[in-house]
Scaffold this motif. Structure first.
Motif, PDB file in Angstrom:
ATOM      1  N   PHE A  32      33.728  56.276  29.954  1.00 12.74           N
ATOM      2  CA  PHE A  32      33.825  54.832  29.719  1.00 12.74           C
ATOM      3  C   PHE A  32      34.445  54.082  30.907  1.00 12.74           C
ATOM      4  N   LEU A  33      35.159  54.782  31.762  1.00 11.63           N
ATOM      5  CA  LEU A  33      35.742  54.113  32.939  1.00 11.63           C
ATOM      6  C   LEU A  33      34.655  53.582  33.863  1.00 11.63           C
ATOM      7  N   CYS A  34      33.439  54.145  33.765  1.00 10.08           N
ATOM      8  CA  CYS A  34      32.322  53.693  34.625  1.00 10.08           C
ATOM      9  C   CYS A  34      31.434  52.681  33.926  1.00 10.08           C
ATOM     10  N   LYS A  85      34.434  64.573  24.461  1.00 11.24           N
ATOM     11  CA  LYS A  85      35.023  65.899  24.187  1.00 11.24           C
ATOM     12  C   LYS A  85      36.162  66.246  25.153  1.00 11.24           C
ATOM     13  N   PHE A  86      36.266  65.489  26.232  1.00 14.67           N
ATOM     14  CA  PHE A  86      37.353  65.756  27.180  1.00 14.67           C
ATOM     15  C   PHE A  86      38.626  64.998  26.789  1.00 14.67           C
ATOM     16  N   HIS A  87      38.532  64.123  25.766  1.00 14.87           N
ATOM     17  CA  HIS A  87      39.662  63.209  25.533  1.00 14.87           C
ATOM     18  C   HIS A  87      41.005  63.905  25.253  1.00 14.87           C
ATOM     19  N   PRO A  88      41.046  65.078  24.564  1.00  8.88           N
ATOM     20  CA  PRO A  88      42.379  65.668  24.337  1.00  8.88           C
ATOM     21  C   PRO A  88      43.072  66.108  25.634  1.00  8.88           C
ATOM     22  N   VAL A 138      31.018  58.470  21.810  1.00 15.29           N
ATOM     23  CA  VAL A 138      30.577  59.386  22.879  1.00 15.29           C
ATOM     24  C   VAL A 138      30.101  58.532  24.061  1.00 15.29           C
ATOM     25  N   PRO A 139      30.678  58.718  25.244  1.00 11.06           N
ATOM     26  CA  PRO A 139      30.221  57.898  26.386  1.00 11.06           C
ATOM     27  C   PRO A 139      28.799  58.269  26.817  1.00 11.06           C
ATOM     28  N   GLN A 140      28.039  57.247  27.234  1.00 10.40           N
ATOM     29  CA  GLN A 140      26.706  57.510  27.798  1.00 10.40           C
ATOM     30  C   GLN A 140      26.883  57.867  29.273  1.00 10.40           C
ATOM     31  N   ALA A 189      33.847  60.620  40.006  1.00  4.82           N
ATOM     32  CA  ALA A 189      34.040  59.512  39.070  1.00  4.82           C
ATOM     33  C   ALA A 189      34.595  59.946  37.724  1.00  4.82           C
ATOM     34  N   HIS A 190      34.269  61.142  37.288  1.00  2.60           N
ATOM     35  CA  HIS A 190      34.701  61.569  35.947  1.00  2.60           C
ATOM     36  C   HIS A 190      36.094  62.200  36.030  1.00  2.60           C
ATOM     37  N   PRO A 191      36.996  61.840  35.119  1.00  7.69           N
ATOM     38  CA  PRO A 191      38.348  62.425  35.180  1.00  7.69           C
ATOM     39  C   PRO A 191      38.359  63.955  35.186  1.00  7.69           C
ATOM     40  N   ARG A 221      43.860  62.305  31.111  1.00  6.62           N
ATOM     41  CA  ARG A 221      45.003  61.425  31.389  1.00  6.62           C
ATOM     42  C   ARG A 221      44.647  59.955  31.231  1.00  6.62           C
ATOM     43  N   ASN A 222      43.342  59.659  31.280  1.00  5.17           N
ATOM     44  CA  ASN A 222      42.911  58.264  31.228  1.00  5.17           C
ATOM     45  C   ASN A 222      42.414  57.865  29.844  1.00  5.17           C
ATOM     46  N   CYS A 223      42.652  58.725  28.868  1.00  4.20           N
ATOM     47  CA  CYS A 223      42.063  58.519  27.536  1.00  4.20           C
ATOM     48  C   CYS A 223      42.432  57.137  26.961  1.00  4.20           C
ATOM     49  N   MET A 224      41.411  56.455  26.425  1.00  2.75           N
ATOM     50  CA  MET A 224      41.604  55.148  25.789  1.00  2.75           C
ATOM     51  C   MET A 224      41.219  55.293  24.319  1.00  2.75           C
ATOM     52  N   GLU A 225      41.462  54.267  23.544  1.00  3.63           N
ATOM     53  CA  GLU A 225      41.171  54.383  22.115  1.00  3.63           C
ATOM     54  C   GLU A 225      39.694  54.666  21.857  1.00  3.63           C
ATOM     55  N   ILE A 226      38.830  53.973  22.586  1.00  2.00           N
ATOM     56  CA  ILE A 226      37.387  54.140  22.382  1.00  2.00           C
ATOM     57  C   ILE A 226      36.951  55.599  22.610  1.00  2.00           C
ATOM     58  N   CYS A 227      37.646  56.296  23.513  1.00  2.00           N
ATOM     59  CA  CYS A 227      37.259  57.678  23.870  1.00  2.00           C
ATOM     60  C   CYS A 227      37.391  58.629  22.690  1.00  2.00           C
ATOM     61  N   THR A 228      38.265  58.305  21.737  1.00  2.00           N
ATOM     62  CA  THR A 228      38.480  59.195  20.591  1.00  2.00           C
ATOM     63  C   THR A 228      37.461  58.943  19.478  1.00  2.00           C
TER      64      THR A 228
HETATM   65 FE1  SF4 Z   1      38.659  60.354  29.775  1.00  2.00          FE
HETATM   66 FE2  SF4 Z   1      37.707  58.493  28.137  1.00  2.00          FE
HETATM   67 FE3  SF4 Z   1      36.430  59.037  30.385  1.00  2.00          FE
HETATM   68 FE4  SF4 Z   1      36.444  60.789  28.373  1.00  2.00          FE
HETATM   69  S1  SF4 Z   1      35.508  58.742  28.370  1.00  2.00           S
HETATM   70  S2  SF4 Z   1      36.761  61.236  30.504  1.00  2.00           S
HETATM   71  S3  SF4 Z   1      38.497  60.517  27.571  1.00  2.00           S
HETATM   72  S4  SF4 Z   1      38.483  58.143  30.174  1.00  2.00           S
END
Ligand code: SF4
Length: 319
Positions: A314-316, A283-286, A299-301, A246-248, A289-296
């Protein structure tokens, strides 16, 4: 049945330029008779998580919060002397380089007998028989003769077998294997992995296998936990993980191993951040490939991604 639990472990290092956090709320559970693979690139915090269990951390490391429970006691609160009874006897380490555990000045047999004497209280003939039995269990041929050999007379694979024999002779309940096959050639890698698998099945031993190599654990791991920049970013039963990552970051790791036949191999651009780098949000956002604005920014739970499966992405987030 649960044998070890790490709960919300936070750890950092006192560096010249101040305190730098290395682990963030790391939580893991290890059950009897299961192999948990802790996977990620070098520098993601896998080894420091494992060394926290053994309390073998560098002097400048500091655990700021969290608990590690083994047999109903918090390892982090134990006196050093009590910890010595656990380390080696109940929780044993199989290191990447077996020479870090074997003393070149003594025969392998002497070192194994010393371990048996300290942890099992056996001496003389009884201890020797136990040593022979341990060598035979790890398939070291001519056990009587090989016990008299020095570490330099053993191949890399044989040294790893001798280390595993020491853990077996102590009836260790947990084996922490830190990249145990990295220094070995492919055929020997498979033999050592089979040996670890057999120990798990025959002795109901819990195995924490630390590796950067998902291909290595595909057949044998029961559960997978993926670590990135000091955080567990995905955890799932192995079958579920390989079928539905599930995680990029997990997807990128899987796409970079040769077992995905027919697909061109991919590389993950960039490097994991060092603890000196401060990255806002995921921390993976840089590298994602799926990075969205919120990711920058945030911090996703840990979001549910299936049965006993979570992903810190955040995709989940289905809300
Ligand atoms: Fe990528 Fe955003 Fe998921 Fe981080 S939260 S892995 S940057 S899609």
């Amino acid at each position: 049945m649960k044998i070890l639990e790490i709960e919300k472990l936070n750890l950092g290092f006192n560096c010249e330029n101040g305190f730098r956090q290395a682990l963030y709320d790391v939580s893991l559970t290890l059950n009897r008779g299961e192999m948990l693979a802790l996977v990620g690139e070098s520098g993601c915090g896998k080894t420091v998580s494992a060394m926290s269990i053994l309390r073998l951390l560098p002097k400048n490391a500091a655990i700021t919060s969290g608990a590690i429970t083994f047999e109903s006691q918090d390892i982090l609160q134990l006196k050093p002397r009590d910890m010595q009874h656990i380390r080696g006897a109940k929780i044993a380490l199989i290191p990447q380089d077996p020479m870090t555990s074997l003393n070149p000045l003594y025969t392998v047999g002497d070192q194994l007998l010393e371990v048996i004497k300290i942890h099992q209280g056996l001496k003389g003939k009884e201890a020797f028989e136990k040593a022979v039995e341990a060598f035979e269990k790890v398939q070291i041929p001519s056990a009587h003769e090989r016990l008299r050999a020095y570490p330099h007379e053993f191949s890399g694979g044989m040294k790893q077998r001798a280390i595993i024999a020491m853990a077996l002779a102590c009836n260790a309940e947990i084996l922490i294997a830190d990249e145990p096959t990295t220094a070995l050639d492919v055929t020997i890698q498979a033999q050592i992995m089979d040996l670890i698998e057999n120990i798990k099945k025959e002795h109901d031993t819990a195995i924490l296998l630390i590796t950067h190599d998902l291909a290595l654990v595909r057949e044998q791991a029961d559960r997978i936990a993926v670590m990135y920049a000091g955080r567990i970013v995905e955890s799932a039963p192995a079958e579920e993980f390989f079928a539905h990552p599930a995680h990029p970051y997990s997807v990128a790791l899987l796409n970079s191993i040769p077992s995905n036949k027919g697909k061109p191999l991919e590389t993950i651009t960039g490097q994991p951040p060092s603890i000196q780098q401060s990255i806002a949000g995921c921390k993976f956002h840089p590298r994602c490939r799926n990075c969205m604005e919120i990711c920058t920014k945030e911090v996703p739970q840990n979001y549910p991604a299936g049965v006993n499966h979570f992903s810190a992405c955040f995709l989940c987030d289905k809300k």
